[in-house]
Design a protein around this motif. Structure first.
Motif, PDB file in Angstrom:
ATOM      1  N   LEU A  88      16.702 -13.751  30.017  1.00 20.25           N
ATOM      2  CA  LEU A  88      16.545 -12.854  31.172  1.00 20.25           C
ATOM      3  C   LEU A  88      17.249 -11.525  30.927  1.00 20.25           C
ATOM      4  N   CYS A  89      18.317 -11.573  30.147  1.00 22.08           N
ATOM      5  CA  CYS A  89      19.049 -10.343  29.833  1.00 22.08           C
ATOM      6  C   CYS A  89      18.491  -9.671  28.581  1.00 22.08           C
ATOM      7  N   MET A 130      17.249  -8.004  32.674  1.00 18.49           N
ATOM      8  CA  MET A 130      18.215  -7.812  33.749  1.00 18.49           C
ATOM      9  C   MET A 130      19.390  -7.009  33.201  1.00 18.49           C
ATOM     10  N   GLY A 131      19.867  -6.089  34.020  1.00 16.92           N
ATOM     11  CA  GLY A 131      20.928  -5.202  33.551  1.00 16.92           C
ATOM     12  C   GLY A 131      20.392  -3.879  33.039  1.00 16.92           C
ATOM     13  N   SER A 132      19.052  -3.788  32.916  1.00 19.96           N
ATOM     14  CA  SER A 132      18.443  -2.503  32.530  1.00 19.96           C
ATOM     15  C   SER A 132      18.258  -1.693  33.817  1.00 19.96           C
ATOM     16  N   TYR A 179      15.824  -1.836  35.747  1.00 20.81           N
ATOM     17  CA  TYR A 179      14.971  -2.536  36.702  1.00 20.81           C
ATOM     18  C   TYR A 179      15.751  -3.665  37.351  1.00 20.81           C
ATOM     19  N   ARG A 180      15.733  -3.674  38.682  1.00 22.48           N
ATOM     20  CA  ARG A 180      16.386  -4.755  39.424  1.00 22.48           C
ATOM     21  C   ARG A 180      15.311  -5.616  40.046  1.00 22.48           C
ATOM     22  N   TYR A 181      15.469  -6.925  39.937  1.00 21.33           N
ATOM     23  CA  TYR A 181      14.468  -7.788  40.563  1.00 21.33           C
ATOM     24  C   TYR A 181      15.057  -9.157  40.842  1.00 21.33           C
TER      25      TYR A 181
END
Lengths: 274, 377
Positions: B69-70, B219-221, B223-225
């Motif tokens: 995910l990361c 995740m951590g880029s 883009y938040r989701y």
């Protein structure tokens, strides 16, 4: 000026699923205030949960949010933190999720002292499934699966965390709203595994069966049972029976944090390789 | 000069994972897959990657999904008992559409089985072990060289389809040592997941307008989701709206392009009267048996699924049309035969050779069966 919670809430995701009288909303607000105090960037913050009422929290807040499988928040979070050690990773979940089905991940995340902040919303019961007893249901209490009273002894989450090696362990209750964000803030700023247990009441699934006639009775219980750790000096185990000891129960800044240790291991491996 | 080495199957798998861009491994010790963890515990930190030995099999799968995910390519390796434990999170990776690779070095079962014995008894546990409807991709190499190339392909498939991809091996090929020629950098295709290009506010992690496999942000880029194991809408948030649940479930099943994923080896199949369908270590016995049978004038051939799931049903149906019999040797008590029978659909007789005593199926067993079938039919 009043605090702007909406800045951190996802538009259109409220109302939440929590029952009237549940303290989870108070804890949610405390978490938001703590994140604000720590000035965490939304894109660089992840909130990871398991399954249960408390674990629905991530859906409401505007961060990277992962609603994982039952009990697995700490293990997912361990992978995320190792993959991106600069990411702030906060776990949230209930007592059954965290220390029953997820107990193994919980103690080993504590042992590694990986830099996670884990907020356990302990309402002594499996609320979402209708009030079955959890490892935190008091002995003798009634739940949908303890019709004759709970025969099980109780897990003390904070002691479990200390014993397993967490380096910041604190406890408060949903009644002590201002202490919640104070302790979560300290937990986030602490480098290493931080456990913040927030004792909460579940009027719907626990209170009704255990002579708490209204949600306010549960709040009164949290208020009356709480005792700051500073005031427990000289008190015996017996004196403390039925009490909720609050405050920072354990802090150790000397033990190394896991991701930092792994970075050193990488350096050793690369020197050897070179 | 190309690098050549005599290495074990498990080591080939570990080396190939690095070639494919894997930078995160989480695992739990289990025979006969542990060498994969051992090799990666040494190699990954040398190249800036991460190895972690988790507290249990479930935790290992969870950490792998979290790392993916990361944004990292991530892998876990196990054997049957571990596969059983990971099933819920395999389903999570299917539902949340998070790429990862899971190696399963098959040993006997059920339960603890025979840890040091070979087996092919997890075919159906791989396909149907996790609850609910879901797509499954599994590759099944049969040699050390192929373990290398199929491991790289498994990562490519995981990243392409946003799915957990299984590498099914057995104790024999995992512990066997063979010569392998290491591919040079760039020689094998290495694919990465599609990342979003839309403005962050417009990003939806399951936006089907980008096709059946929507781009996945780390995740951590920027883009938040939200990610959940609940049935979700295209924005990633849970839903119980019938039309949305139905559309998402069907897309998740449909997204694997069966033709593009299919890979079979066909050995002397053109004129084969006796078609042997086998994979993994059994295919090595089958190849030897076929050569012997051909020497005696018996026209035998082999269809070897390298992509085991999705099962090559269409190809089996085609080859069955001209066959006198289809014979399925497998190291279990009858798993692949069911898929074969469904595909053959009565076009010709089918026969099983089954073995679960911890010994491999021998060429002689296959030769005997073909000769018997030849006389009966």
């Amino acid at each position: 000026m009043s605090f702007d919670y909406e800045k951190y809430l996802r538009p259109g995701k409220l109302p939440h699923i929590w029952c009237p009288g549940c303290g989870h909303g108070i804890i949610l607000k405390g978490l938001i205030r703590a994140i604000d105090k720590c000035r965490l960037a939304k894109n660089r913050t992840a909130i990871v949960s398991g399954i249960g009422c408390a674990s629905r929290l991530p859906g409401y807040v505007d961060f990277n949010t992962v609603h994982t499988a039952h009990g697995r928040a700490a293990a997912f979070a361990t992978g995320m933190k190792l993959a991106d050690p600069e990411l702030t990773v906060i776990c949230v979940g209930g007592d059954g999720d965290g220390v029953a089905i997820g107990g193994n991940h919980f103690i080993h995340a504590c042992r590694r002292n990986i830099d996670l902040t884990y907020i356990i919303m302990n309402n002594n019961i499996y609320g979402m499934t209708g009030g079955q007893f959890s490892p935190c249901t008091p002995t003798g209490a009634f739940a949908s699966t303890t019709p004759y009273g709970n025969p099980d002894p109780v897990f003390d989450i904070a002691r479990l965390a200390i014993g397993a090696g967490a380096t910041f362990v604190a406890r408060t209750t949903a009644y002590h709203a201002l202490q919640i964000d104070k302790l979560i803030t300290e937990g986030i700023l602490h480098k290493g595994m931080a456990i913040i247990e927030v004792v909460d009441g579940c009027p719907t699934s626990y209170g009704r069966r255990n002579k708490f006639k209204s949600p306010s009775d549960m709040m009164t219980w949290l208020k009356d049972a709480a005792i700051p750790v500073e005031k427990t000096e000289g008190m015996s185990e017996k004196d403390l029976e039925g009490k909720i000891v609050t405050g920072i129960l354990h802090r150790d800044e000397t033990r190394p944090e896991y991701c930092e240790q792994y970075a050193l291991l990488r350096e050793r491996a690369q020197r050897k390789e070179g | 000069m190309k690098k050549v080495a005599l290495i074990q199957g498990n080591e080939a798998c570990a080396q190939a994972a690095i070639y494919a861009g894997c930078r995160f491994f989480a695992g739990y010790p289990i025979t006969p897959s542990s060498e994969i963890a051992e090799v990666l515990s040494r190699k990954l930190p040398e190249i800036g990657g991460t190895f972690i030995q988790m507290e249990d099999e479930i935790g290992a799968m969870a950490a792998v999904i979290g790392a993916s995910l990361c944004g990292l390519k991530a892998m876990d390796a196990t054997s049957g008992p571990g596969l059983s434990l990971k099933q819920e999170l395999i389903g999570y990776a299917c539902m949340a559409e998070i790429p990862c690779v899971l190696v399963n070095v098959m040993r006997g079962g059920p339960s603890t089985g025979m840890p040091t014995g070979p087996s092919q008894s997890d075919i159906m546990a791989t396909r149907w072990g996790t609850h609910g409807d879901h797509a499954t991709i599994a590759v099944a190499p049969a040699s050390c060289q192929e373990i290398f190339s199929e491991t790289v392909r498994a990562f490519n498939l995981a990243e392409t389809y946003r799915l957990p991809v299984h590498i099914l091996m057995d104790e024999i090929i995992a512990h066997m040592r063979e010569k392998i020629v290491f591919p040079e950098e760039g020689e094998l295709e290495v694919l990465n997941r599609a990342e979003p290009t839309v403005p962050p506010a417009a990003y939806k992690p399951f936006d089907a307008s980008f096709g059946d496999v929507p781009p996945l942000a780390a995740m951590g880029s920027n883009y938040r989701y939200h990610v959940t194991g609940l049935n979700k809408a295209e924005d990633g948030f849970p839903t119980t709206k019938a039309a949305l649940v139905d559309a998402e479930e069907r897309r998740q099943l449909r997204k694997v392009d069966v033709a593009a994923v299919a890979k079979n080896e066909e050995y002397l199949l053109d004129d084969a009267e006796f078609v042997i369908v086998s994979f993994g270590v059994v295919s090595r016995s089958a190849r030897f048996a076929i050569n012997q049978l051909r020497n005696r004038g018996i026209r035998a051939g082999m269809l070897r699924p390298i992509t085991l799931w999705p099962f090559p049903a269409q190809r089996v149906a085609e080859v069955a049309k001209n066959a006198r019999a289809v014979i399925v040797p497998e190291m279990n008590l009858g798993q692949m035969i069911g898929e074969v029978e469904r595909a053959v659909c009565g076009a010709c007789p089918t026969r099983s050779i089954l073995r679960v005593d911890g010994e491999p199926i021998t060429p002689q067993q296959i030769i005997d069966e073909v000769e018997e079938v030849q006389h009966v039919l």
